[in-house]
Scaffold this active site. Sequence first.
Site, PDB file in Angstrom:
ATOM      1  CB  SER A 167      -0.912   0.076   1.371  1.00  0.00           C
ATOM      2  OG  SER A 167      -1.392   1.055   1.389  1.00  0.00           O
ATOM      3  CE1 TYR A 180      -4.746  -2.081   4.967  1.00  0.00           C
ATOM      4  CE2 TYR A 180      -3.705  -0.170   4.665  1.00  0.00           C
ATOM      5  CZ  TYR A 180      -4.124  -1.411   4.062  1.00  0.00           C
ATOM      6  OH  TYR A 180      -4.226  -1.344   2.792  1.00  0.00           O
TER       7      TYR A 180
HETATM    8  C1  BGC Z   1      -6.346   1.384   1.789  1.00  0.00           C
HETATM    9  C2  BGC Z   1      -7.433   2.221   1.306  1.00  0.00           C
HETATM   10  C3  BGC Z   1      -6.987   3.932   1.275  1.00  0.00           C
HETATM   11  C4  BGC Z   1      -5.686   3.732   0.442  1.00  0.00           C
HETATM   12  C5  BGC Z   1      -5.130   5.060   0.092  1.00  0.00           C
HETATM   13  C6  BGC Z   1      -5.214   1.583   0.974  1.00  0.00           C
HETATM   14  O1  BGC Z   1      -3.972   0.867   1.270  1.00  0.00           O
HETATM   15  O2  BGC Z   1      -6.630   0.090   2.086  1.00  0.00           O
HETATM   16  O3  BGC Z   1      -8.412   2.172   2.333  1.00  0.00           O
HETATM   17  O4  BGC Z   1      -8.106   4.339   0.447  1.00  0.00           O
HETATM   18  O5  BGC Z   1      -4.629   2.996   0.814  1.00  0.00           O
HETATM   19  O6  BGC Z   1      -5.109   5.873   1.498  1.00  0.00           O
END
Ligand code: BGC
Length: 282
Positions: A167, A180
């Site tokens: 991410s 996360y």
């Molecule tokens: C998340 C999303 C978020 C995106 C940008 C991703 O890794 O799961 O919820 O919109 O990152 O912030």
Amino acid sequence: MSEEQLPQVVMPQCQVERVLVGQKALVTGANSGIGKAVAIALGHSGADVVVNYVSGADQAQEVVDAIQQCGSHALGCQADVSREDQVVAMFAKMKAEFGTIDILINNAGLQQDAPFDEMTLAEWNRVIDVNLTGQFLCAREAVREFKRRGVVPDVSCAAGKIICMSSVHEVIPWAGHVNYAASKGGVMLMMKSIAQEVAPYRIRVNSIAPGAIRTPINTDAWQTPEAYDALMTLVPYKRIGEPEDIGRAAVWLASDQADYVNGISLFVDGGMTLYPGFATGG
Ligand code: BGC
């Protein structure tokens, strides 16, 4: 240029190249969102695909059907990637049905958001268990098979490819999402460390780091016009990402076209990591 003068959004129209014919892929969390799009893109590119899911068997079957419609083999397989026994069983099933694995897409992931001082240990653990430990367990099984089998030149230059779904939050801190962001930061150095260790065996390990992609995980960020406009202040390219944007990147990264690419995070984010606030500030 004012906002009104910005060009209209035109989506890419790409020819499907069958660059993965003969390869066997496993996509975790493939019943929805990014995993679904990646599984279908791999199938369209000629790979046979195991469609992993933990719940949502009907959705997984739709993905299996979509892959079979383009002439590739596909198989649904239920497993919780955070459970060692279930991961081992999934790889055994894949081996029995498909003979081996060439491509692992370590995609399964989730969010359990909370203000930091209200985050429970259960929320912390669940996110780390699925997003980080799940990727470890699947990567370990894949590397064992890649090493056992080695390079099959007619199939691929590499003995195997792993793509970790990371991410932008492997580098962008994210208040309210500490579990996360920590899991994705962990994925970054886990991926690079595995890549360094197994490169001599001709195994490639990379990540894709998506930005804001239109999937069920972030519905709140794009579903209303107000939310979408707020999101666009974070995206210089001024459109949300579609799951197919990630599908195309995954096909390329898994293919021999990317044979010399190893240990990178490929950001597919419309420029979200370009510090858009500095376009007018600083
Ligand atoms: C998340 C999303 C978020 C995106 C940008 C991703 O890794 O799961 O919820 O919109 O990152 O912030």
